[in-house]
Design a protein around this motif. Sequence first.
Motif, PDB file in Angstrom:
ATOM      1  N   ALA A 130       5.462  11.674 -10.266  1.00 40.32           N
ATOM      2  CA  ALA A 130       5.482  12.692 -11.319  1.00 40.32           C
ATOM      3  C   ALA A 130       4.192  12.657 -12.129  1.00 40.32           C
ATOM      4  O   ALA A 130       3.615  13.704 -12.467  1.00 40.32           O
ATOM      5  N   ILE A 131       3.720  11.456 -12.438  1.00 38.82           N
ATOM      6  CA  ILE A 131       2.477  11.322 -13.188  1.00 38.82           C
ATOM      7  C   ILE A 131       1.304  11.860 -12.374  1.00 38.82           C
ATOM      8  O   ILE A 131       0.432  12.561 -12.905  1.00 38.82           O
ATOM      9  N   GLN A 132       1.293  11.572 -11.074  1.00 45.43           N
ATOM     10  CA  GLN A 132       0.214  12.086 -10.229  1.00 45.43           C
ATOM     11  C   GLN A 132       0.239  13.607 -10.160  1.00 45.43           C
ATOM     12  O   GLN A 132      -0.811  14.260 -10.223  1.00 45.43           O
ATOM     13  N   ASN A 133       1.430  14.197 -10.053  1.00 40.99           N
ATOM     14  CA  ASN A 133       1.527  15.660 -10.068  1.00 40.99           C
ATOM     15  C   ASN A 133       0.921  16.234 -11.344  1.00 40.99           C
ATOM     16  O   ASN A 133       0.155  17.204 -11.312  1.00 40.99           O
ATOM     17  N   LEU A 134       1.260  15.632 -12.469  1.00 38.04           N
ATOM     18  CA  LEU A 134       0.748  16.103 -13.758  1.00 38.04           C
ATOM     19  C   LEU A 134      -0.771  15.971 -13.795  1.00 38.04           C
ATOM     20  O   LEU A 134      -1.483  16.867 -14.266  1.00 38.04           O
ATOM     21  N   TRP A 135      -1.267  14.859 -13.268  1.00 38.34           N
ATOM     22  CA  TRP A 135      -2.700  14.577 -13.262  1.00 38.34           C
ATOM     23  C   TRP A 135      -3.467  15.629 -12.475  1.00 38.34           C
ATOM     24  O   TRP A 135      -4.489  16.165 -12.921  1.00 38.34           O
ATOM     25  N   LEU A 136      -2.979  15.925 -11.266  1.00 40.50           N
ATOM     26  CA  LEU A 136      -3.661  16.903 -10.427  1.00 40.50           C
ATOM     27  C   LEU A 136      -3.567  18.306 -11.021  1.00 40.50           C
ATOM     28  O   LEU A 136      -4.539  19.072 -10.994  1.00 40.50           O
ATOM     29  N   ALA A 137      -2.404  18.640 -11.560  1.00 42.75           N
ATOM     30  CA  ALA A 137      -2.252  19.951 -12.195  1.00 42.75           C
ATOM     31  C   ALA A 137      -3.191  20.077 -13.390  1.00 42.75           C
ATOM     32  O   ALA A 137      -3.797  21.133 -13.617  1.00 42.75           O
ATOM     33  N   ALA A 138      -3.336  19.001 -14.162  1.00 43.80           N
ATOM     34  CA  ALA A 138      -4.247  19.022 -15.310  1.00 43.80           C
ATOM     35  C   ALA A 138      -5.678  19.298 -14.857  1.00 43.80           C
ATOM     36  O   ALA A 138      -6.401  20.078 -15.495  1.00 43.80           O
ATOM     37  N   ARG A 139      -6.072  18.679 -13.740  1.00 47.38           N
ATOM     38  CA  ARG A 139      -7.440  18.903 -13.255  1.00 47.38           C
ATOM     39  C   ARG A 139      -7.656  20.367 -12.888  1.00 47.38           C
ATOM     40  O   ARG A 139      -8.720  20.929 -13.150  1.00 47.38           O
ATOM     41  N   THR A 140      -6.650  21.004 -12.296  1.00 46.58           N
ATOM     42  CA  THR A 140      -6.812  22.419 -11.942  1.00 46.58           C
ATOM     43  C   THR A 140      -6.909  23.301 -13.176  1.00 46.58           C
ATOM     44  O   THR A 140      -7.472  24.400 -13.118  1.00 46.58           O
ATOM     45  N   GLU A 141      -6.378  22.841 -14.311  1.00 43.01           N
ATOM     46  CA  GLU A 141      -6.456  23.588 -15.567  1.00 43.01           C
ATOM     47  C   GLU A 141      -7.728  23.261 -16.331  1.00 43.01           C
ATOM     48  O   GLU A 141      -7.940  23.759 -17.442  1.00 43.01           O
ATOM     49  N   GLY A 142      -8.583  22.394 -15.762  1.00 44.60           N
ATOM     50  CA  GLY A 142      -9.817  22.003 -16.436  1.00 44.60           C
ATOM     51  C   GLY A 142      -9.606  20.957 -17.507  1.00 44.60           C
ATOM     52  O   GLY A 142     -10.482  20.752 -18.357  1.00 44.60           O
ATOM     53  N   LEU A 143      -8.476  20.268 -17.467  1.00 40.25           N
ATOM     54  CA  LEU A 143      -8.155  19.252 -18.466  1.00 40.25           C
ATOM     55  C   LEU A 143      -8.255  17.859 -17.863  1.00 40.25           C
ATOM     56  O   LEU A 143      -7.957  17.651 -16.679  1.00 40.25           O
ATOM     57  N   GLY A 144      -8.647  16.910 -18.684  1.00 43.99           N
ATOM     58  CA  GLY A 144      -8.693  15.524 -18.256  1.00 43.99           C
ATOM     59  C   GLY A 144      -7.423  14.799 -18.647  1.00 43.99           C
ATOM     60  O   GLY A 144      -6.721  15.194 -19.586  1.00 43.99           O
ATOM     61  N   MET A 145      -7.127  13.727 -17.913  1.00 47.40           N
ATOM     62  CA  MET A 145      -5.973  12.897 -18.251  1.00 47.40           C
ATOM     63  C   MET A 145      -6.319  11.452 -17.982  1.00 47.40           C
ATOM     64  O   MET A 145      -7.029  11.132 -17.029  1.00 47.40           O
ATOM     65  N   GLY A 146      -5.836  10.575 -18.846  1.00 47.17           N
ATOM     66  CA  GLY A 146      -6.033   9.144 -18.666  1.00 47.17           C
ATOM     67  C   GLY A 146      -4.711   8.422 -18.777  1.00 47.17           C
ATOM     68  O   GLY A 146      -3.913   8.709 -19.672  1.00 47.17           O
TER      69      GLY A 146
END
Length: 213
Positions: free
Chosen positions: A137-153
């Motif tokens: 679930a965290i990985q899904n959120l991470w990849l989706a964030a990248r497509t939105e131009g957002l970073g995640m840590g």
Amino acid sequence: MTDHAFTDAERHAVYRAIAERRDMRRFVAGETVSDDVLTRLLAAAHAAPNVGLMQPWRFIRITDPAVRRDIHALVDEERHRTAAALGPRGEEFLALKVEGILDCAELLVVALREGREQHVFGRRTLPHMDLASVSCAIQNLWLAARTEGLGMGWVSIFDPRRLAGLLGMPDGADPVAVLCLGPVPEFPERPQLELDQWAYTRPLAEFISENRW
């Protein structure tokens, strides 16, 4: 190529998101994430594969600045304990930026929810599959964030019992991640820990074998 394959452009976009995902620590302070985007990201996380359809995750959005500061204090305490445990590399570790809790637009805590013990499907011999599922679930959120131009840590430097107490988690619930999310100044071409000369990515060939270990 099968009839179920994506188009060339769609496949390229998926692989690009995977290749350009980074564990981000530096965020643009004072920015926001729209409710629509945040909803899309959480929906992507909720669509993750999960063993036995147990959906073992809980997402806690931190909107109270005081709670955000308390979480930062917990992480900073553990940062110094980790440095002490690293011995000769302790000072080097303290020089690294390991979180963006105070600057990121959105702060999320992801936990394994209570009641997971009732899910035996897929967990009788591998009980940690609940953690594997929430990681998806965290990985899904991470990849989706990248497509939105957002970073995640993903911040994992905290005492889980103290964080659970701070957020009023029930018995049986276990925090897994503090996620920093939001606009970033840039996406580095290589993982930040490589740029900081802390560790280096090893080639895929070292991790593949056939038939035996």
